[in-house]
Design a protein around this motif. Structure first.
Motif, PDB file in Angstrom:
ATOM      1  N   PRO A  80      40.564  36.233  18.819  1.00  0.00           N
ATOM      2  CA  PRO A  80      40.034  34.921  18.422  1.00  0.00           C
ATOM      3  C   PRO A  80      40.852  33.774  19.013  1.00  0.00           C
ATOM      4  N   GLY A  81      40.141  32.789  19.550  1.00  0.00           N
ATOM      5  CA  GLY A  81      40.809  31.630  20.131  1.00  0.00           C
ATOM      6  C   GLY A  81      41.206  31.804  21.581  1.00  0.00           C
ATOM      7  N   SER A  82      40.954  32.994  22.132  1.00  0.00           N
ATOM      8  CA  SER A  82      41.392  33.265  23.506  1.00  0.00           C
ATOM      9  C   SER A  82      40.431  32.720  24.552  1.00  0.00           C
ATOM     10  N   ILE A  83      39.192  32.435  24.153  1.00  0.00           N
ATOM     11  CA  ILE A  83      38.188  32.016  25.127  1.00  0.00           C
ATOM     12  C   ILE A  83      37.304  30.927  24.530  1.00  0.00           C
ATOM     13  N   LYS A 136      35.082  35.815  36.249  1.00  0.00           N
ATOM     14  CA  LYS A 136      36.475  35.462  36.558  1.00  0.00           C
ATOM     15  C   LYS A 136      37.114  34.716  35.387  1.00  0.00           C
ATOM     16  N   TYR A 137      36.354  33.827  34.779  1.00  0.00           N
ATOM     17  CA  TYR A 137      36.869  33.066  33.637  1.00  0.00           C
ATOM     18  C   TYR A 137      37.178  33.996  32.463  1.00  0.00           C
ATOM     19  N   VAL A 138      36.281  34.933  32.191  1.00  0.00           N
ATOM     20  CA  VAL A 138      36.496  35.865  31.082  1.00  0.00           C
ATOM     21  C   VAL A 138      37.737  36.719  31.335  1.00  0.00           C
ATOM     22  N   LEU A 139      37.868  37.234  32.543  1.00  0.00           N
ATOM     23  CA  LEU A 139      39.025  38.074  32.864  1.00  0.00           C
ATOM     24  C   LEU A 139      40.330  37.284  32.752  1.00  0.00           C
ATOM     25  N   LYS A 140      40.297  36.019  33.158  1.00  0.00           N
ATOM     26  CA  LYS A 140      41.493  35.179  33.021  1.00  0.00           C
ATOM     27  C   LYS A 140      41.863  35.019  31.551  1.00  0.00           C
ATOM     28  N   CYS A 141      40.861  34.782  30.715  1.00  0.00           N
ATOM     29  CA  CYS A 141      41.120  34.623  29.281  1.00  0.00           C
ATOM     30  C   CYS A 141      41.673  35.912  28.681  1.00  0.00           C
ATOM     31  N   ILE A 186      27.280  44.445  30.853  1.00  0.00           N
ATOM     32  CA  ILE A 186      28.434  43.538  30.961  1.00  0.00           C
ATOM     33  C   ILE A 186      28.491  42.801  32.292  1.00  0.00           C
ATOM     34  N   LYS A 187      27.553  43.079  33.195  1.00  0.00           N
ATOM     35  CA  LYS A 187      27.657  42.551  34.560  1.00  0.00           C
ATOM     36  C   LYS A 187      27.681  41.033  34.641  1.00  0.00           C
ATOM     37  N   ASP A 188      26.944  40.349  33.743  1.00  0.00           N
ATOM     38  CA  ASP A 188      26.881  38.885  33.857  1.00  0.00           C
ATOM     39  C   ASP A 188      28.012  38.183  33.104  1.00  0.00           C
ATOM     40  N   GLY A 189      28.852  38.941  32.402  1.00  0.00           N
ATOM     41  CA  GLY A 189      30.024  38.364  31.747  1.00  0.00           C
ATOM     42  C   GLY A 189      29.800  37.877  30.332  1.00  0.00           C
ATOM     43  N   LYS A 190      28.546  37.696  29.914  1.00  0.00           N
ATOM     44  CA  LYS A 190      28.291  37.113  28.592  1.00  0.00           C
ATOM     45  C   LYS A 190      28.719  38.052  27.464  1.00  0.00           C
ATOM     46  N   LEU A 191      28.319  39.304  27.551  1.00  0.00           N
ATOM     47  CA  LEU A 191      28.703  40.277  26.530  1.00  0.00           C
ATOM     48  C   LEU A 191      30.219  40.430  26.493  1.00  0.00           C
ATOM     49  N   LEU A 192      30.824  40.470  27.664  1.00  0.00           N
ATOM     50  CA  LEU A 192      32.278  40.604  27.765  1.00  0.00           C
ATOM     51  C   LEU A 192      32.973  39.402  27.131  1.00  0.00           C
ATOM     52  N   ALA A 193      32.409  38.215  27.336  1.00  0.00           N
ATOM     53  CA  ALA A 193      32.999  36.998  26.773  1.00  0.00           C
ATOM     54  C   ALA A 193      32.977  37.028  25.251  1.00  0.00           C
ATOM     55  N   ARG A 233      43.430  38.200  30.282  1.00  0.00           N
ATOM     56  CA  ARG A 233      44.826  38.335  30.733  1.00  0.00           C
ATOM     57  C   ARG A 233      45.737  37.392  29.955  1.00  0.00           C
ATOM     58  N   ASP A 234      45.267  36.163  29.758  1.00  0.00           N
ATOM     59  CA  ASP A 234      46.072  35.193  29.008  1.00  0.00           C
ATOM     60  C   ASP A 234      46.301  35.647  27.571  1.00  0.00           C
ATOM     61  N   ALA A 235      45.373  36.468  27.053  1.00  0.00           N
ATOM     62  CA  ALA A 235      45.506  36.982  25.685  1.00  0.00           C
ATOM     63  C   ALA A 235      46.410  38.210  25.619  1.00  0.00           C
ATOM     64  N   GLY A 236      46.952  38.610  26.776  1.00  0.00           N
ATOM     65  CA  GLY A 236      47.903  39.717  26.783  1.00  0.00           C
ATOM     66  C   GLY A 236      47.339  41.060  27.183  1.00  0.00           C
ATOM     67  N   MET A 237      46.100  41.087  27.659  1.00  0.00           N
ATOM     68  CA  MET A 237      45.518  42.362  28.083  1.00  0.00           C
ATOM     69  C   MET A 237      45.921  42.664  29.522  1.00  0.00           C
ATOM     70  N   ASN A 238      46.270  43.902  29.765  1.00  0.00           N
ATOM     71  CA  ASN A 238      46.752  44.329  31.077  1.00  0.00           C
ATOM     72  C   ASN A 238      45.570  44.700  31.973  1.00  0.00           C
ATOM     73  N   LEU A 239      45.206  43.788  32.864  1.00  0.00           N
ATOM     74  CA  LEU A 239      44.047  43.998  33.740  1.00  0.00           C
ATOM     75  C   LEU A 239      44.442  43.841  35.202  1.00  0.00           C
ATOM     76  N   THR A 240      45.613  44.329  35.554  1.00  0.00           N
ATOM     77  CA  THR A 240      46.144  44.087  36.899  1.00  0.00           C
ATOM     78  C   THR A 240      45.283  44.684  37.999  1.00  0.00           C
ATOM     79  N   THR A 241      44.534  45.736  37.703  1.00  0.00           N
ATOM     80  CA  THR A 241      43.736  46.376  38.757  1.00  0.00           C
ATOM     81  C   THR A 241      42.256  46.027  38.682  1.00  0.00           C
ATOM     82  N   ILE A 242      41.878  45.153  37.750  1.00  0.00           N
ATOM     83  CA  ILE A 242      40.466  44.830  37.543  1.00  0.00           C
ATOM     84  C   ILE A 242      40.129  43.483  38.174  1.00  0.00           C
ATOM     85  N   GLY A 243      39.094  43.457  39.000  1.00  0.00           N
ATOM     86  CA  GLY A 243      38.623  42.215  39.596  1.00  0.00           C
ATOM     87  C   GLY A 243      37.208  41.905  39.150  1.00  0.00           C
ATOM     88  N   ALA A 244      36.750  40.692  39.429  1.00  0.00           N
ATOM     89  CA  ALA A 244      35.412  40.279  39.007  1.00  0.00           C
ATOM     90  C   ALA A 244      34.333  41.186  39.589  1.00  0.00           C
TER      91      ALA A 244
END
Length: 329
Positions: free
Chosen positions: A64-67, A91-96, A49-56, A98-109
């Motif tokens: 669906p529709g969140s990213i 950073k973009y994936v994490l923003k999406c 998941i390090k490069d963000g693609k799998l996470l995205a 959060r915008d979808a309602g997931m609680n990621l307050t302690t998670i950074g890129a």
């Protein structure tokens, strides 16, 4: 201020990896790029998941529709993304998320790009919950559409994923004459409640003494039957006995998704018949069309000798419907 961390077990890791492999099993982009399948027995998940693609792609499946996957930076001229570009993607994936309602307050890129396992499990379980909420929401939408087609009133307050979960388990508990009830969605992650609901949904697979057994025996039988009926293989009997809240909730959500069904169009004749046959003070709605009291009142009025109340309480819905057809015909 110090960050809170999520400790994890190998079983939690295995459960999430199995969920991820299943969720993205039809994603050809991810499969052809070699991201999946991931071996749950290794720490491959933390590097994958390090490069963000799998996470995205997992974010896109869970919400669906969140990213917008086209906004992810892509390698050019055969050159891999540099660390800055990878960080921007994450950073973009994490923003999406959060915008979808997931609680990621302690998670950074950097937690993702550096594969910090102890931080990532909070993110993993947010994805799992969102994914199962999505599946429940799809069932809810199908139910809403069917009810609108039939002209049947429904209560929107009862149509949220959390309310569906609570009602699903509380109904199962009542069917088995259990006094255990969930007063909040967190309380559905309870072995006794899960056992009662499982027994009510699969009565032919459990002995009459099942609910009187010790917790280890109950959990072992539940997992055994879950595998038989095709539920995801993500939680063990030990997880249920130890009352791992995250994994027990994971299993509870998977149960609801597996068992909750939407009536077929042919059920309309059952609804119409019951409206005419049942006592006037019995309100017929989508929610109770095949529930105990409603069905029992119908059969008691039309053919009381054909069925016992105990059968109505314990038989699965399909058998109830078949018996109802016999009474009608």
């Amino acid at each position: 201020m110090s960050k809170s961390v999520h400790t994890y077990s190998d079983r939690e890791k295995s459960a999430f990896v199995n969920f991820l492999n299943s969720a993205l099993s039809t994603d050809l982009v991810i499969k052809e790029a070699g991201y999946i399948p991931i071996d749950p027995k290794t720490d491959q998940i933390f590097t994958s998941i390090k490069d963000g693609k799998l996470l995205a792609h997992l974010c896109a499946w869970c919400a669906p529709g969140s990213i917008d996957l086209s906004k992810m930076l892509q390698p050019k001229a055969g050159k891999p993304l540099n660390p800055f570009q990878i960080s921007e993607n994450v950073k973009y994936v994490l923003k999406c998320m959060r915008d979808a309602g997931m609680n990621l307050t302690t998670i950074g890129a950097s937690d993702v790009t550096e594969g910090r396992a102890y931080m990532l499990f909070g993110l993993f379980f947010q994805l799992f919950k969102k994914g199962n909420d999505r599946l429940l929401q799809e069932e809810i939408q199908r139910a809403r559409n069917r009810m609108m087609e039939m002209g049947i009133a429904f209560d929107e307050a009862k149509m949220s994923p959390d309310r569906i979960l609570m009602d699903f388990f509380n109904e199962g508990s009542q069917l088995m004459d259990s006094k255990k009830q969930a007063r909040s969605v967190k309380e559905v992650a309870d072995l006794n409640l899960i056992a009662s609901t499982f027994a009510s949904r699969c009565p032919g697979k459990f002995s009459t003494s099942f609910l009187q057994g010790d917790q280890a025996s109950m959990a072992k039988k539940i997992i055994e039957v879950a595998k038989e009926i095709g539920m995801p293989d993500s939680v063990t009997a030990e997880d249920l006995v130890e009352n791992n809240s995250q994994l027990t909730m994971m299993f509870a959500q998977q149960m609801a998704v597996h068992f909750i069904q939407v009536p077929k169009p042919s059920d309309q004749f059952l609804i119409d018949f019951m409206k005419n046959a049942c006592p006037g003070n019995l309100k017929i709605t989508f929610d109770n069309v095949l529930e105990n009291d409603c069905l029992f009142e119908l059969i008691a009025k039309n053919a009381p000798e054909t069925i016992t109340k105990q059968y109505v309480k314990t038989a699965p819905i399909q058998q109830k419907a078949e018996q109802l057809c016999k009474v009608i015909n």
